[in-house]
Design a protein around this motif. Structure first.
Motif, PDB file in Angstrom:
ATOM      1  N   PRO A  65     170.265  14.944 128.585  1.00 43.06           N
ATOM      2  CA  PRO A  65     169.606  13.738 129.085  1.00 43.06           C
ATOM      3  C   PRO A  65     168.491  13.285 128.156  1.00 43.06           C
ATOM      4  O   PRO A  65     167.792  14.099 127.565  1.00 43.06           O
ATOM      5  CB  PRO A  65     169.059  14.171 130.454  1.00 43.06           C
ATOM      6  CG  PRO A  65     168.993  15.658 130.391  1.00 43.06           C
ATOM      7  CD  PRO A  65     170.102  16.093 129.490  1.00 43.06           C
ATOM      8  N   SER A  66     168.376  11.982 128.000  1.00 39.94           N
ATOM      9  CA  SER A  66     167.372  11.411 127.106  1.00 39.94           C
ATOM     10  C   SER A  66     165.979  11.777 127.589  1.00 39.94           C
ATOM     11  O   SER A  66     165.677  11.737 128.777  1.00 39.94           O
ATOM     12  CB  SER A  66     167.523   9.886 127.053  1.00 39.94           C
ATOM     13  OG  SER A  66     166.533   9.329 126.223  1.00 39.94           O
ATOM     14  N   THR A  67     165.111  12.138 126.621  1.00 39.12           N
ATOM     15  CA  THR A  67     163.748  12.539 126.966  1.00 39.12           C
ATOM     16  C   THR A  67     162.774  11.368 126.939  1.00 39.12           C
ATOM     17  O   THR A  67     161.587  11.550 127.179  1.00 39.12           O
ATOM     18  CB  THR A  67     163.255  13.623 125.985  1.00 39.12           C
ATOM     19  OG1 THR A  67     163.334  13.104 124.647  1.00 39.12           O
ATOM     20  CG2 THR A  67     164.101  14.873 126.101  1.00 39.12           C
ATOM     21  N   GLN A 110     179.379  33.669 129.731  1.00 36.19           N
ATOM     22  CA  GLN A 110     179.067  33.554 128.304  1.00 36.19           C
ATOM     23  C   GLN A 110     179.093  32.104 127.822  1.00 36.19           C
ATOM     24  O   GLN A 110     178.495  31.779 126.801  1.00 36.19           O
ATOM     25  CB  GLN A 110     180.065  34.385 127.483  1.00 36.19           C
ATOM     26  CG  GLN A 110     179.819  34.351 125.981  1.00 36.19           C
ATOM     27  CD  GLN A 110     180.806  35.216 125.227  1.00 36.19           C
ATOM     28  OE1 GLN A 110     180.642  36.426 125.132  1.00 36.19           O
ATOM     29  NE2 GLN A 110     181.844  34.601 124.686  1.00 36.19           N
ATOM     30  N   MET A 111     179.770  31.219 128.541  1.00 35.61           N
ATOM     31  CA  MET A 111     179.955  29.842 128.090  1.00 35.61           C
ATOM     32  C   MET A 111     178.622  29.088 128.003  1.00 35.61           C
ATOM     33  O   MET A 111     177.841  29.070 128.941  1.00 35.61           O
ATOM     34  CB  MET A 111     180.905  29.105 129.035  1.00 35.61           C
ATOM     35  CG  MET A 111     181.028  27.606 128.779  1.00 35.61           C
ATOM     36  SD  MET A 111     181.734  27.202 127.160  1.00 35.61           S
ATOM     37  CE  MET A 111     183.468  27.624 127.441  1.00 35.61           C
ATOM     38  N   ASP A 112     178.384  28.461 126.852  1.00 37.78           N
ATOM     39  CA  ASP A 112     177.231  27.580 126.652  1.00 37.78           C
ATOM     40  C   ASP A 112     177.781  26.159 126.525  1.00 37.78           C
ATOM     41  O   ASP A 112     178.279  25.779 125.460  1.00 37.78           O
ATOM     42  CB  ASP A 112     176.465  27.973 125.392  1.00 37.78           C
ATOM     43  CG  ASP A 112     175.253  27.087 125.136  1.00 37.78           C
ATOM     44  OD1 ASP A 112     175.148  26.019 125.757  1.00 37.78           O
ATOM     45  OD2 ASP A 112     174.414  27.453 124.287  1.00 37.78           O
ATOM     46  N   PRO A 113     177.728  25.351 127.583  1.00 35.00           N
ATOM     47  CA  PRO A 113     178.361  24.025 127.559  1.00 35.00           C
ATOM     48  C   PRO A 113     177.864  23.122 126.436  1.00 35.00           C
ATOM     49  O   PRO A 113     178.645  22.391 125.832  1.00 35.00           O
ATOM     50  CB  PRO A 113     178.015  23.440 128.929  1.00 35.00           C
ATOM     51  CG  PRO A 113     177.743  24.624 129.796  1.00 35.00           C
ATOM     52  CD  PRO A 113     177.128  25.642 128.904  1.00 35.00           C
ATOM     53  N   LYS A 114     176.566  23.183 126.125  1.00 33.29           N
ATOM     54  CA  LYS A 114     176.020  22.308 125.076  1.00 33.29           C
ATOM     55  C   LYS A 114     176.562  22.697 123.707  1.00 33.29           C
ATOM     56  O   LYS A 114     176.979  21.836 122.927  1.00 33.29           O
ATOM     57  CB  LYS A 114     174.488  22.370 125.080  1.00 33.29           C
ATOM     58  CG  LYS A 114     173.843  21.742 126.304  1.00 33.29           C
ATOM     59  CD  LYS A 114     172.321  21.773 126.186  1.00 33.29           C
ATOM     60  CE  LYS A 114     171.667  21.143 127.404  1.00 33.29           C
ATOM     61  NZ  LYS A 114     170.190  21.157 127.300  1.00 33.29           N
ATOM     62  N   ARG A 155     168.456  -8.627 126.176  1.00 35.26           N
ATOM     63  CA  ARG A 155     169.838  -8.286 126.539  1.00 35.26           C
ATOM     64  C   ARG A 155     170.221  -6.841 126.218  1.00 35.26           C
ATOM     65  O   ARG A 155     171.163  -6.309 126.788  1.00 35.26           O
ATOM     66  CB  ARG A 155     170.819  -9.240 125.825  1.00 35.26           C
ATOM     67  CG  ARG A 155     170.730 -10.667 126.314  1.00 35.26           C
ATOM     68  CD  ARG A 155     171.555 -11.621 125.462  1.00 35.26           C
ATOM     69  NE  ARG A 155     171.067 -11.689 124.095  1.00 35.26           N
ATOM     70  CZ  ARG A 155     169.980 -12.379 123.711  1.00 35.26           C
ATOM     71  NH1 ARG A 155     169.284 -13.040 124.608  1.00 35.26           N
ATOM     72  NH2 ARG A 155     169.604 -12.410 122.460  1.00 35.26           N
ATOM     73  N   PHE A 156     169.507  -6.220 125.269  1.00 30.18           N
ATOM     74  CA  PHE A 156     169.924  -4.895 124.795  1.00 30.18           C
ATOM     75  C   PHE A 156     168.744  -3.938 124.678  1.00 30.18           C
ATOM     76  O   PHE A 156     167.607  -4.342 124.449  1.00 30.18           O
ATOM     77  CB  PHE A 156     170.595  -5.014 123.417  1.00 30.18           C
ATOM     78  CG  PHE A 156     171.872  -5.802 123.422  1.00 30.18           C
ATOM     79  CD1 PHE A 156     173.068  -5.219 123.807  1.00 30.18           C
ATOM     80  CD2 PHE A 156     171.875  -7.150 123.052  1.00 30.18           C
ATOM     81  CE1 PHE A 156     174.243  -5.942 123.816  1.00 30.18           C
ATOM     82  CE2 PHE A 156     173.047  -7.883 123.057  1.00 30.18           C
ATOM     83  CZ  PHE A 156     174.235  -7.277 123.439  1.00 30.18           C
ATOM     84  N   PHE A 157     169.084  -2.650 124.819  1.00 29.52           N
ATOM     85  CA  PHE A 157     168.139  -1.569 124.607  1.00 29.52           C
ATOM     86  C   PHE A 157     168.696  -0.643 123.530  1.00 29.52           C
ATOM     87  O   PHE A 157     169.909  -0.610 123.285  1.00 29.52           O
ATOM     88  CB  PHE A 157     167.932  -0.750 125.890  1.00 29.52           C
ATOM     89  CG  PHE A 157     167.224  -1.490 126.987  1.00 29.52           C
ATOM     90  CD1 PHE A 157     165.849  -1.403 127.111  1.00 29.52           C
ATOM     91  CD2 PHE A 157     167.921  -2.261 127.900  1.00 29.52           C
ATOM     92  CE1 PHE A 157     165.178  -2.076 128.119  1.00 29.52           C
ATOM     93  CE2 PHE A 157     167.276  -2.937 128.914  1.00 29.52           C
ATOM     94  CZ  PHE A 157     165.894  -2.845 129.025  1.00 29.52           C
ATOM     95  N   GLU A 158     167.782   0.107 122.908  1.00 29.06           N
ATOM     96  CA  GLU A 158     168.191   1.208 122.026  1.00 29.06           C
ATOM     97  C   GLU A 158     167.977   2.505 122.788  1.00 29.06           C
ATOM     98  O   GLU A 158     166.896   2.756 123.328  1.00 29.06           O
ATOM     99  CB  GLU A 158     167.364   1.199 120.749  1.00 29.06           C
ATOM    100  CG  GLU A 158     167.740   2.317 119.760  1.00 29.06           C
ATOM    101  CD  GLU A 158     166.930   3.586 119.928  1.00 29.06           C
ATOM    102  OE1 GLU A 158     167.429   4.668 119.570  1.00 29.06           O
ATOM    103  OE2 GLU A 158     165.804   3.504 120.456  1.00 29.06           O
ATOM    104  N   LYS A 159     169.022   3.322 122.860  1.00 23.04           N
ATOM    105  CA  LYS A 159     168.943   4.567 123.605  1.00 23.04           C
ATOM    106  C   LYS A 159     169.532   5.690 122.763  1.00 23.04           C
ATOM    107  O   LYS A 159     170.746   5.777 122.585  1.00 23.04           O
ATOM    108  CB  LYS A 159     169.710   4.437 124.928  1.00 23.04           C
ATOM    109  CG  LYS A 159     169.560   5.628 125.860  1.00 23.04           C
ATOM    110  CD  LYS A 159     170.258   5.362 127.177  1.00 23.04           C
ATOM    111  CE  LYS A 159     170.108   6.531 128.135  1.00 23.04           C
ATOM    112  NZ  LYS A 159     170.820   6.295 129.403  1.00 23.04           N
ATOM    113  N   ILE A 185     164.517  11.283 118.165  1.00 22.84           N
ATOM    114  CA  ILE A 185     165.788  10.724 117.725  1.00 22.84           C
ATOM    115  C   ILE A 185     166.828  11.834 117.694  1.00 22.84           C
ATOM    116  O   ILE A 185     166.594  12.890 117.093  1.00 22.84           O
ATOM    117  CB  ILE A 185     165.652  10.087 116.323  1.00 22.84           C
ATOM    118  CG1 ILE A 185     164.684   8.906 116.380  1.00 22.84           C
ATOM    119  CG2 ILE A 185     166.998   9.650 115.782  1.00 22.84           C
ATOM    120  CD1 ILE A 185     164.215   8.445 115.029  1.00 22.84           C
ATOM    121  N   ALA A 186     167.945  11.620 118.347  1.00 20.50           N
ATOM    122  CA  ALA A 186     169.017  12.625 118.332  1.00 20.50           C
ATOM    123  C   ALA A 186     169.577  12.732 116.922  1.00 20.50           C
ATOM    124  O   ALA A 186     170.028  11.729 116.357  1.00 20.50           O
ATOM    125  CB  ALA A 186     170.124  12.235 119.305  1.00 20.50           C
TER     126      ALA A 186
END
Length: 863
Positions: A322-324, A162-166, A333-337, A779-780
């Motif tokens: 996981p990111s789509t 029954q467990m739904d991890p998300k 130097r940086f990314f947006e994730k 966008i999450a």
């Protein structure tokens, strides 16, 4: 002696022996988990004996759940058990079984066990688990004590299926946020709960729960094996977890009962059990009290737990979701994730130390970046040695730090994040000295560093329109202040000299003078900042302890503050400081004394009392000029303006105020909704004004109308007047524009009135296609629901991909929960919306309802 009495005596004796061994180990954390397992094993044995004595049927099982299920039992924790019954058992008809269960539970209490029991079949467990995440969590750690092993195995199989991890991760994250809010989102309260407070044992347990639910491991070593943690992080977690466990166990022992709060009364006793002392053997006073030494060690452990648990939770979340899309480059130097800042390489900070402070500047200035990714947090955690004396002297770093302070928004969040990641104390070395430092009085409920950040937050809120309702006079004054960063620096340094002996105000003044010199602050501004730090206690002391009706008192204070600019700055810092000591310290009387002192001193200095900020007054004057050009009768504006507070005037330009007044001055208090529309002054689209008696679903009805009529809402400003009327304005654009705006305005003015007056249930939101742009840049969604300063209203923050009808989706959920929107800031930024709502409603006072509202919003935003 009866059999039960003998069992009770033997259990007490064996338990005392185990706890005595723990007390003998003094400060060492080695062996604490063994002690907790021994206490659990002792209890297992007693329960097994009592189960057999009660002659429980062979078809039943006795199951340990919760912390006891982990085989981790603290000295006075509840013993939580589940009596698992065969499917189909009916206790109301099976009288014999019911009596045996009652007898068993009664014998547990008689034998000295503080038992928490539930009696269920497997199907009942699953139903309760599905309805209540707390039950679901408790059952996650179920362990068979005795009884039918096959029944228990069947239960475990059904539970895991029954467990739904998300869903479990989302529920536990929302629950954690709510718990953190309850403890003011800080591990540094002066009487922290070592189990429930941020950075406490519950945060570590949460990581293991969600990891176990996701099949990623049930121990720290298993998490490392699955790639969720590094071996170094596991060592740090295990070391700090052992300390927190030992503190909690000794706290139970010192209190002689279940007590998880490190209250003042027990801090010294617990500290002495670690071998800490307040006095040297010769009787002289040591630099730190025993309790201060213990608490500092606790705070540093809690801080490490906060940092590491955040890294692991983000890792687990990323594994489950996981990111789509590929990370979007911000710079080299940086990314947006997924709304998080991600370093381009794990060793970025070692190769380019300037990037450390740049991280927080990006966090402030880049729209939609809500936090740091697990990779970035991990890189910062490993880069602490880089932030040395040379790093602090670097002119580029000094310039970046000043830029952070001088940004128009995000200062509080940036500074808090810098402190959480240990960057603030390593860059501002003098700040490091007050991290985790207690204040032994009944006024400050935070450590010095957290108090300072709370004062900074309070100061920042004076400059934010959405908080103008909290302390209107301060907002009036702040609206006319030209350099907010001066006040932010003063807030950052006002208590930084504490704990060093002598007058902390004078020590702080010297430190801030050095800071200003090193960071290129000009002499005039430096003089004001130094004055504020040196005198930050003066105004409170004069207002509360001297006779404000004595002209000499006012005159002496006026001479001390010198001029109106210094007076205004000191007043704002004083209010922010008092509010930052404890939610219970500030009251209306103190506010009146300070305001009376401010006004009296201003008259003595020869200035004018600022009944409103200069900017607001200028807007009002400009609006009156425009009204006069439209032949509005003299003083016709008063009826409306007297119902509007400072936040209205702060959030509307003079042209809008004049337009609203022209159409509403003769309709104040009307029962019929007033709707007016005009071509937007910005060019494209319409500006729509709605004035109507306020009702919980009014905002939703307006949004629903625009959704059905094919309008996109670009901006919404919702205001509730003092007479309980809503005065809302919207910027909208139609998907298909007619030939003339006049036709469009007439349609909106007539149709929207009918929609408001229609009543009945709110219509279902229309299903519309998501734009290609949103599909390309998903966008999450993120939802934040926090109480305002007075805990009477709540601030809802929403970040999500933009799409047609989104605002109505949100407004409809709020209306269904009878939440009234007091204020709304709606911002559409490309493919992202960043909305803020000020809410009021009784359902927000219920923890379960809060989680339900947040969950429904997240689901709606994710669809």
């Amino acid at each position: 002696m009866t059999e039960i009495q003998s069992l009770r005596a033997a259990y007490r004796q064996e338990k005392a022996a185990v706890m005595g061994g723990m007390a003998a180990s003094v400060a060492s954390t080695r062996g604490i988990h063994k002690v907790l397992r021994k206490l659990s094993s002792l209890t297992d044995g007693l329960l097994h004996t009592l189960w057999q004595r009660a002659e429980m049927p062979s078809g039943c099982a006795l199951v340990a759940v919760g912390g006891y299920g982990r085989a981790q039992l603290f000295p006075f924790s509840d013993v939580d058990v589940l009596l698992l019954l065969p499917e189909g058992t009916q206790l109301d008809t099976d009288i014999a079984l019911s009596r045996r269960i009652e007898g068993f539970i009664g014998s547990c209490w008689d034998a000295g066990l503080e038992i928490g029991s539930s009696v269920r079949t497997t199907s009942e467990c699953l139903a309760e688990s599905a309805a209540d995440v707390t039950v679901q969590t408790s059952l996650l750690e179920a362990r068979l004590i005795c009884g039918n092993a096959a029944l228990f195995a069947h239960f475990q199989g059904q539970y895991q299926a029954q467990m739904d991890p998300k869903a479990f991760l989302v529920a536990k994250t929302l629950e954690m946020r709510q718990r953190h809010t309850k403890y003011d989102n800080t591990p540094y309260a002066l009487e922290p709960n070592c189990k429930e407070s941020p950075g406490g044992l519950r945060d570590l347990q949460l990581i293991l729960w969600v990891a176990k639910a996701a099949g990623l491991g049930g121990s720290w070593k298993e998490l490392a094996a699955s790639g969720m943690a590094t071996p170094f992080e596991v060592r740090q977690i295990e070391r700090n977890e052992a300390l927190l466990c030992l503190i909690r166990a000794r706290l139970h022992q010192a209190a002689g009962r279940h007590e998880d709060r490190l209250v003042f009364d027990l801090q010294t006793t617990v500290a002495e059990s670690f071998g800490y002392r307040s006095q040297a053997p010769d009787g002289s006073r040591l630099p730190m009290r025993a309790s201060e030494t213990l608490m500092r060690r606790y705070y540093w452990a809690a801080k490490a737990v906060s940092q590491l648990s955040q890294i692991l939770l983000l890792n687990i979340e990323e594994r489950l979701n996981p990111s789509t899309h590929e990370p979007r480059p911000i710079n080299e130097r940086f990314f947006e994730k997924a709304g998080l800042i991600e370093v381009a390489s794990d060793d970025l900070y070692q190769k380019d130390p300037h990037a450390i402070l740049e991280t927080f500047l990006l966090y402030q200035t880049s729209v939609g970046l809500k936090n740091l990714s697990a990779r970035t947090l991990r890189a910062l955690y490993n880069a602490r040695s880089v932030m040395d004396a040379a790093f602090r002297r670097d002119p580029v770093n000094r310039q970046t730090f000043m830029r952070i302070l001088q940004q128009p928004s995000g200062i509080t969040h940036a500074m808090r994040l810098m402190n959480q990641t240990s960057v603030l104390g390593r860059y501002l070395w003098v700040f490091r000295g007050i991290v985790g430092q207690m204040q032994h009085d009944l006024f400050h409920v935070y450590t010095v560093d957290q108090h300072i950040l709370m004062v900074l937050r309070n100061m920042r809120r004076f400059f934010m329109a959405e908080h103008a309702h909290e302390y209107p006079f301060c907002s009036h004054l702040a609206a006319g202040w030209d350099k907010p960063w001066i006040l932010y620096i003063a807030a950052l340094f006002h208590d930084i000299g504490k704990g060093r002996g002598g007058d902390h105000s004078h020590i702080g003044a010297k430190e801030v003078r050095r800071f200003c010199r090193q960071h290129g602050v000009d002499a005039e501004d430096t003089q004001l900042i130094e004055f504020l730090v040196s005198e930050h206690l003066t105004m409170s002391r004069v207002a509360q302890k001297q006779d404000l009706s004595d002209p000499d008192v006012i005159s002496a204070f006026a001479q001390r503050v010198r001029n109106e600019r210094y007076l205004t700055a000191l007043y704002l810092l004083t209010v922010a400081d008092i509010r930052g000591t404890s939610p219970k310290v500030w009251n209306a009387w103190k506010g009146k004394l300070l305001e009376d002192l401010y006004r009296s001193t201003l008259r003595t200095l020869g200035g004018r009392a600022p009944d409103a900020a200069a900017e607001i007054e200028a807007r009002k004057r400009e609006a009156l000029v425009q009204l006069a050009l439209n032949a509005l009768p003299f003083e016709a504006h008063k009826a409306l303006w007297e119902t509007l507070d400072v936040s209205y005037f702060m959030r509307h330009e003079a042209a809008d105020i004049a337009w609203h007044t022209r159409h509403l001055s003769r309709h104040v208090g009307t029962s019929k909704p007033i709707v007016r529309a005009r071509q937007s002054l910005a060019g494209e689209g319409l500006q729509v004004l709605v004035y109507a008696p306020d009702q919980p679903d009014l905002f939703a009805r307006i949004c629903g109308y625009f959704d059905r009529a094919g309008f996109s809402i670009l901006d919404a400003r919702v205001h509730t007047a003092n007479n309980h009327y809503a005065l809302d304005s919207f910027q909208v654009v139609a998907s298909s524009q007619p030939g003339h705006y006049r036709e469009l305005t007439h349609m909106v003015e007539s149709d929207l009135v009918r929609a408001i007056e229609a009543g009945g249930p709110l219509p279902e939101p229309a299903r519309k296609r998501v734009s290609r742009r949103v599909k390309s840049f998903p966008i999450a969604p993120r939802v934040s629901l926090q109480p305002d300063e007075k805990a009477q209203r709540w601030l809802l923050g929403i970040s999500a991909s933009d799409r047609a009808g989104l605002l109505y989706l949100v407004a409809r959920i709020l209306a269904q929960h009878h939440l009234s929107v007091q204020l709304a800031k709606v911002s559409t930024l490309g493919e992202r919306v960043e909305d803020t709502f000020l809410l009021q409603g009784s359902e927000l006072q219920n923890n379960a309802r809060q989680i339900q509202i947040e969950t429904e919003l997240l689901q709606a935003l994710s669809e």
